[in-house]
Design an enzyme around this catalytic site. Structure first.
Site, PDB file in Angstrom:
ATOM      1  N   TYR A  53      32.404  14.411   3.327  1.00  0.00           N
ATOM      2  CA  TYR A  53      33.524  13.476   3.401  1.00  0.00           C
ATOM      3  C   TYR A  53      34.862  14.211   3.384  1.00  0.00           C
ATOM      4  O   TYR A  53      35.063  15.141   2.598  1.00  0.00           O
ATOM      5  CB  TYR A  53      33.467  12.479   2.251  1.00  0.00           C
ATOM      6  CG  TYR A  53      32.389  11.426   2.375  1.00  0.00           C
ATOM      7  CD1 TYR A  53      31.681  11.246   3.561  1.00  0.00           C
ATOM      8  CD2 TYR A  53      32.065  10.606   1.296  1.00  0.00           C
ATOM      9  CE1 TYR A  53      30.692  10.274   3.673  1.00  0.00           C
ATOM     10  CE2 TYR A  53      31.083   9.627   1.399  1.00  0.00           C
ATOM     11  CZ  TYR A  53      30.400   9.475   2.581  1.00  0.00           C
ATOM     12  OH  TYR A  53      29.423   8.517   2.681  1.00  0.00           O
ATOM     13  N   LEU A 209      32.253  -4.581   5.063  1.00  0.00           N
ATOM     14  CA  LEU A 209      33.237  -5.376   5.806  1.00  0.00           C
ATOM     15  C   LEU A 209      33.241  -4.993   7.286  1.00  0.00           C
ATOM     16  O   LEU A 209      34.224  -5.219   7.995  1.00  0.00           O
ATOM     17  CB  LEU A 209      34.638  -5.210   5.204  1.00  0.00           C
ATOM     18  CG  LEU A 209      34.777  -5.600   3.726  1.00  0.00           C
ATOM     19  CD1 LEU A 209      36.212  -5.411   3.257  1.00  0.00           C
ATOM     20  CD2 LEU A 209      34.314  -7.032   3.485  1.00  0.00           C
ATOM     21  N   LEU A 214      35.570  -6.862  10.748  1.00  0.00           N
ATOM     22  CA  LEU A 214      35.490  -8.247  10.311  1.00  0.00           C
ATOM     23  C   LEU A 214      36.849  -8.929  10.344  1.00  0.00           C
ATOM     24  O   LEU A 214      36.948 -10.128  10.619  1.00  0.00           O
ATOM     25  CB  LEU A 214      34.907  -8.295   8.893  1.00  0.00           C
ATOM     26  CG  LEU A 214      34.530  -9.650   8.316  1.00  0.00           C
ATOM     27  CD1 LEU A 214      33.515 -10.359   9.206  1.00  0.00           C
ATOM     28  CD2 LEU A 214      33.979  -9.488   6.913  1.00  0.00           C
ATOM     29  N   PHE A 215      37.922  -8.172  10.117  1.00  0.00           N
ATOM     30  CA  PHE A 215      39.255  -8.756  10.052  1.00  0.00           C
ATOM     31  C   PHE A 215      40.175  -8.314  11.187  1.00  0.00           C
ATOM     32  O   PHE A 215      41.248  -8.876  11.364  1.00  0.00           O
ATOM     33  CB  PHE A 215      39.900  -8.420   8.705  1.00  0.00           C
ATOM     34  CG  PHE A 215      39.090  -8.909   7.532  1.00  0.00           C
ATOM     35  CD1 PHE A 215      38.889 -10.261   7.334  1.00  0.00           C
ATOM     36  CD2 PHE A 215      38.504  -8.013   6.659  1.00  0.00           C
ATOM     37  CE1 PHE A 215      38.127 -10.725   6.269  1.00  0.00           C
ATOM     38  CE2 PHE A 215      37.736  -8.463   5.590  1.00  0.00           C
ATOM     39  CZ  PHE A 215      37.549  -9.826   5.399  1.00  0.00           C
TER      40      PHE A 215
END
Length: 296
Positions: A53, A209, A214-215
């Protein structure tokens, strides 16, 4: 609030904080410490990492915060993953590839412990299925790492049911970290969640999400789901994000969703989902909105 995620498995918080974007949050050390303290105040005590990461940098950022506030170490559970070799300036591989060899896993665990400034990982996951994995050899590595006190429990991420079973027969696995959201249903149909139920193992869920789609998504599927999610959220008196987490939590495998935001308000939205009693009918309404058709 801690829950046991497998028989004789680790105790984790029911909402896990995902650290894969930690480098993007641009927080100084003291701000990282405050973020950890605020997450703990919400009952989020488990933190999910991976060696790769942030171009192999996020674990060190987390470790800097723990060095500045060592009293937090006794209040948290640290999870990390290994098994992916990503090419870059510091890693001049010819190609990105997977590696679950004994030497590589051991080296990455030692590196993660140093970067995170902890003596032991509460949970180590094999990040992706390695087509060249020797299950017996990897199980021997698990045994050695546990005996040395470097790792308490082991699991996998993104493994199919058969891939999970192969390794689980050699060493009891604590979880399978899978992608699942109201927009991504593969895990509902590929047998992985049924396997978790059968073995009484709680899956961990990444991208709950939909990676933000999703948004922000403009495609027909995202628009359908978002419209229904917003309408239902008003009925339940919560935010659409909270309801999206509640949709995942409604599954009988008892998943542990991972957050991915540096905003504590976003972490709280996930925690709030633990109190939502989503009806079976509303769960299926969102399923239909995603699929674009009725149940068979």
């Amino acid at each position: 609030m801690a829950v046991e995620i497998a028989p004789n498995g680790p105790l984790l918080s029911p909402i896990v904080a995902g650290m894969w974007r930690l480098n993007d949050w641009r927080l100084n050390v003291q701000a990282r410490v405050r973020w950890l303290e605020e997450a703990l105040a919400l009952g989020v005590t488990s933190f999910d990492h991976a060696d790769i990461y942030g171009d192999y940098g996020c674990e060190a950022l987390f470790g800097e915060a723990l060095k500045a506030a060592p009293h937090l170490k006794g209040q948290i559970q640290v999870i990390s993953k290994c098994g992916i070799r990503l090419k870059g300036k510091a890693h001049p591989y010819l190609v990105n590839h997977y590696d679950t060899s004994a030497a590589y896993v051991r080296a990455q665990v030692d590196a993660s412990l140093k970067r995170l400034d902890v003596e032991r990982l509460d949970l180590l996951l094999i990040h992706r299925p390695d087509y060249l994995m020797d299950a017996a050899e990897l199980a021997e590595s698990f045994h050695a790492l546990k005996k040395e006190g470097k790792v308490a429990h082991f699991g996998v991420s993104n493994h199919s049911a058969s891939q999970f079973e192969l390794l689980d027969r050699q060493w009891p696995l604590a979880t399978n970290q899978l992608e699942l959201s109201v927009l991504e249903h593969k895990a509902l149909d590929d047998g992985t969640l049924e396997q978790c139920q059968a073995k009484r193992i709680r899956p961990m869920i990444w991208s709950p999400l939909g990676g933000g789609r999703l948004f922000t998504g403009k495609d027909a599927q995202a628009l359908r789901v978002r419209a229904l999610l917003e309408a239902l959220a008003k009925d339940y008196g919560v935010s659409p994000a909270t309801l999206a987490y509640a949709w995942i939590l409604r599954h009988p495998s008892k998943p542990l969703p991972l957050t991915g935001s540096g905003r504590i308000a976003a972490v709280k939205e996930a925690v709030d989902a633990l109190k939502v009693d989503l009806s079976r009918e509303d769960w299926y309404r969102l399923w239909v909105a995603c699929r674009g058709h009725d149940v068979p």
